[in-house]
Design a protein around this motif. Structure first.
Motif, short mmCIF file in Angstrom:
data_model
loop_
_atom_site.label_atom_id
_atom_site.label_comp_id
_atom_site.label_asym_id
_atom_site.label_seq_id
_atom_site.Cartn_x
_atom_site.Cartn_y
_atom_site.Cartn_z
N VAL A 576 57.99 -19.91 -7.06
CA VAL A 576 58.32 -20.50 -8.36
C VAL A 576 58.27 -22.02 -8.28
CG1 VAL A 576 60.21 -20.87 -10.00
CG2 VAL A 576 59.68 -18.56 -9.21
N ARG A 577 58.80 -22.58 -7.19
CA ARG A 577 58.79 -24.03 -7.02
C ARG A 577 57.37 -24.58 -7.05
NH1 ARG A 577 61.35 -24.29 -2.38
NH2 ARG A 577 59.46 -24.38 -1.12
N GLU A 578 56.47 -23.91 -6.33
CA GLU A 578 55.09 -24.38 -6.31
C GLU A 578 54.45 -24.29 -7.69
OE1 GLU A 578 53.57 -25.97 -3.84
OE2 GLU A 578 55.60 -25.86 -3.02
N ARG A 579 54.77 -23.23 -8.43
CA ARG A 579 54.22 -23.08 -9.78
C ARG A 579 54.75 -24.18 -10.72
NH1 ARG A 579 52.73 -18.20 -11.99
NH2 ARG A 579 52.26 -17.62 -9.85
N VAL A 580 56.05 -24.48 -10.58
CA VAL A 580 56.64 -25.54 -11.39
C VAL A 580 55.97 -26.88 -11.09
CG1 VAL A 580 58.75 -26.88 -11.79
CG2 VAL A 580 58.85 -24.39 -11.74
N LEU A 581 55.73 -27.14 -9.83
CA LEU A 581 55.09 -28.41 -9.46
C LEU A 581 53.65 -28.46 -9.97
CD1 LEU A 581 56.48 -28.88 -5.84
CD2 LEU A 581 57.11 -30.14 -7.91
N GLU A 582 52.98 -27.31 -10.00
CA GLU A 582 51.63 -27.28 -10.58
C GLU A 582 51.68 -27.66 -12.05
OE1 GLU A 582 49.96 -23.46 -9.92
OE2 GLU A 582 50.02 -23.63 -7.72
N ILE A 583 52.69 -27.14 -12.77
CA ILE A 583 52.84 -27.49 -14.18
C ILE A 583 53.07 -28.99 -14.32
CG2 ILE A 583 54.31 -27.19 -16.22
CD1 ILE A 583 54.82 -24.31 -15.26
#
Length: 797
Positions: A576-583
């Motif tokens: 989830v953290r990586e996805r948030v950072l991608e956003i």
């Protein structure tokens, strides 16, 4: 159909800034205040509009053919809506079980233990249901009872289960032997010839009850699609589902399960109790059905800790090194299999304790008998073995003239040691250090009952009974150390699932964690929130109610939940953290080069660089978007033990605890006061130090109980339970609880999330033999059984 009323709604638990804390902090439990003030909704508080009450008729004999069952009087009673027997079950599948499906939903053909369910009743009032059950007429033709190894394995023994076809049957020498596991390494017979000293002992371990405070209860609600929704106090939602659905004749997607408030478990809720009966009655009547056991029923409604007979031989050289160990462990599994095969595997593989011994010959068996069924309980087979091997270590130390702690340290395993199964211990095993630390703790003062104001009888054996003022009271000190596996073993596919979502609520970033983990009091809901805060940098975390809409979390047992489900939460959070950072990179990266070049972290609701520069608020990153990920997490695989030699990498991880017990004994009256139970334990990493302390102290007291008071008494002739109540089955109260100083080590296991090590079971092992060792030191008696009773100390047994 309306949802359960206010007392029965599983609520989301949100932890905000007032309960802030990440990994390594002593965060308070979100349900703690509710529980101590009596406001927490347990499964017994469930309520539903138009609800019926269920009740079970149980067998009054331990082994008998069922000649006939007449339910006509019960059905004629006003207010009764249904009466079910085995012949009324709707599906072809009519048995269930954790591993072996040998347990009938309702007795069929014969009953195999005292208190076995025979019929189920649904009525509009609990008293009506009880009265109706009493009107059911059952005619029995009694059969001989099997109560011990001699009666179970005699050539003419009656079979508890005829025509066995389970996968253990080909490996045993008699159908009444449920499972057998040998562990053979080296040549114990030859090694015995090199021993300068050999000691032998026969030990008896009594049947212990889990004694959880919330009795079995649940509410089954029929659904409009023909399915059922069960609100239940359990340890493993998906295991229950796997066993329940076939008996109902329903696919699993039509049996929804939600965890209700659980009032303790300790292994006693791994097996089904009233789950299937409530669902059957709800589907038969078309109305919600609630079942709540009273304490008497609870003693019959769940499995207990296996009583055991243990025979040991230890040898050592004159300089205090172990030469060999031979042992035979006989566990009474009772009428049905439950978790007995796995308990046998634990007892055998951990049967010599945390010591280096090259030559061992171990045999562990579980019996089918007509005694109450036994299965999982905290410590799971290792408890019984620890009681015996630690008594043996004291005997050997005495014969060699060595200090019992020093003798143990000379033989203590360490990282790199090889277990009797051939498995190499590849994480810290600080056995000698734990013993050193617990021995170095300050001793409690002598004669604490004496003060300038006069004697404080609460500090004396007998306590407030005021039986002595110190005459005939002697002190003893004893030590013990134990080894316990963590997680499921022997090739079991042990995994857990977690779903994590990040979103913005009322302008704040919030993490939502959803697992099927059963919160039974161990504090998993607290730890999961700590993991989410640590990994996602948010303050507010919502823990969704556990149910079967998310993948399995496995059982809350084997000290595994923080390891396995915690690992799943951590894994999902990382994704989830990586996805948030991608956003964030998509939204803001073109305006700030650090988004692309720096190591980005989530801290306190913000995106920051590794240098501490704030790039954006998380709420701005997630504005209008959310991220949700569900992932499974598995630890490294294990192997089944070889059926002939017991060799194999059967376990995932090991935990270790050592205790020093200080007791005072009134030798004239046979009364014992446990003054202190000091403990040293390696926990790998204390994710929540306050919770870790509570687990260690709780396990210690449970071990104290089986040492000096707890035992289910079963009549050896009739196999009937003689003390199914807290009036006659005694558990420690606050007046029995000693001082429990704890020294916590944190030696990381690099195979585990955060380096953690399972905590809850290890202290239950070593506290019991430490108390017995201290009583032996005070009295000079051999004391080879638990629990110790006054007559064992006064010579009147």
């Amino acid at each position: 159909m309306p949802a359960p009323g206010p007392a029965g709604v599983p609520t989301k638990i949100t932890q905000g800034a007032q309960a802030a804390g990440g990994i390594g902090e002593s965060t308070l439990r979100p349900d703690g205040i509710l529980k101590v003030t009596g406001e927490f909704a347990y499964s017994s508080d469930l309520w539903h509009e138009d609800m019926l009450w269920g009740h079970l008729l149980r067998s009054t004999v331990a082994h008998a053919e069922i000649v006939s069952i007449d339910v006509s009087e019960a059905l004629a009673l006003p207010g009764v809506h249904a009466v079910l027997t085995y012949d009324d079950l709707p599906a072809d599948v009519r048995h269930y079980g954790l591993e072996i499906q040998d347990t009938p939903v309702l007795a069929h053909g014969k009953v195999r233990h005292h208190g076995e369910p025979v019929a189920a009743v649904a009525a509009d009032h609990p008293e009506t249901a009880r009265r109706a059950a009493a009107k059911i007429r059952v005619e029995y033709r009694e059969l001989p009872v099997i109560t011990d190894e001699f009666s179970a394995t005699a050539p003419d023994a009656v079979l508890v289960h005829e025509g066995r076809t389970d996968h253990h049957a080909p490996y045993v020498t008699h159908p009444n032997i449920l499972h057998r596991q040998p562990i053979v390494r080296g040549d114990a017979a030859s090694a015995a010839e090199r021993a300068d000293v050999i000691v032998r002992g026969e030990y008896t371990f009594g049947m212990q009850d889990q004694a959880f405070l919330g009795p079995e209860s649940g509410l089954a609600v029929p659904e409009e699609d023909g399915g059922v929704h069960l609100y239940i106090a359990t340890q493993w939602l998906h295991s229950d589902l796997r066993q329940i659905a076939p008996v109902l004749g329903l696919p699993e997607d039509k049996v929804r399960m939600t965890l209700a408030g659980v009032g303790g478990a300790f292994g006693g809720r791994e097996d089904l109790s009233m789950q299937i009966h409530a669902c059957l009655l709800a589907l038969r009547t078309g109305r919600p059905v609630k079942i709540v056991y009273d304490r008497f029923e609870s003693f019959f409604g769940h499995v207990h800790r296996h009583p055991a007979k243990l025979t040991y031989e230890h040898g050592a050289t004159r300089d205090g090194l172990l030469t060999h160990v031979k042992c035979r462990i006989v566990l009474d599994g009772g009428a049905y299999a439950s978790a007995s095969p796995a308990v046998v595997g634990n007892a055998a593989s951990l049967g010599i304790g945390p010591y280096n011994v090259d030559d061992v010959d171990i045999e562990a068996v579980a019996l089918y008998t007509n005694n109450p069924p036994c299965g999982a309980m905290r410590g799971f087979g290792a408890v019984q073995a620890c009681f015996a091997y630690e008594a043996q270590m004291d005997k050997l130390a005495g014969e060699l003239g060595l200090d019992p702690v020093e003798f143990r340290q000379r033989n203590a395993m360490e990282q790199g040691s090889t277990l009797p199964t051939g498995q190499v211990v590849d994480s810290p095993a600080p056995v000698a250090e734990l013993l050193r630390r617990v021995k170095a703790m300050p001793m409690p003062p002598e004669r604490q009952w004496e003060s300038s104001e006069g004697a404080d009888v609460r500090q004396l054996p007998g306590g407030l009974s005021n039986t002595t003022h110190g005459e005939g009271v002697v002190r003893g000190v004893g030590y013990a150390v134990g080894i316990k596996n963590v997680g499921f073993s022997e090739g079991f596919d042990d995994y857990s699932t977690a779903r994590v979502r990040m979103e913005v609520v009322a302008g704040e970033p919030v993490a939502v964690v959803h697992t099927a983990m059963a919160e039974v009091g161990q504090g998993g809901v607290t730890v999961h929130a700590q993991i989410a805060r640590t990994e996602l940098g948010v303050e507010k975390v919502t823990i969704q109610p556990a149910d079967t809409r998310v993948g399995s979390a496995g059982s809350t047992s084997a000290s595994r939940q923080t390891y396995v489900t915690g690992g799943a939460v951590r894994n999902a959070c990382a994704l989830v953290r990586e996805r948030v950072l991608e956003i964030g990179r998509r939204k803001f990266g073109t305006y700030h080069p650090a988004w692309a070049t720096a190591e980005l972290l989530l801290e306190r609701g913000k995106v920051v660089t590794d240098g501490g520069e704030v790039l954006a608020d998380l709420a701005d990153v997630l504005e209008g978007e959310s991220v949700e990920i569900e992932r499974e997490w598995r630890h490294r695989p294990t192997q089944p033990f070889d059926r002939r030699t017991g060799q194999g990498n059967g376990h995932v991880q090991y935990s270790f605890a050592a205790h020093r017990a200080v007791v005072e004994v009134d030798t004239e009256l046979g009364l014992v006061k446990v003054v202190e139970l000091a403990c040293a334990q390696d926990v790998g990493k204390a994710l929540n130090p306050l919770s870790v302390l509570g687990q260690i102290q709780g396990g210690t007291v449970q071990g104290l109980g089986v040492a000096v008071m707890e035992e289910i008494l079963v009549d050896p002739v009739t196999a009937k339970v003689r003390n199914p109540s807290f009036t006659d089955y005694l558990i420690p109260t606050i007046l029995d609880t000693p001082t429990i100083p704890v020294d916590v080590l944190e030696l990381a296991d690099h195979h585990a999330p955060y380096g953690l090590r399972g905590v809850g079971e290890a202290p239950t092992l070593s506290s019991t033999p430490a108390v017995l060792a201290a009583i032996r030191a005070a009295t000079g008696l051999e004391l080879n059984r638990t629990p110790v009773r006054p007559e064992h100390l006064t010579g009147t047994a």
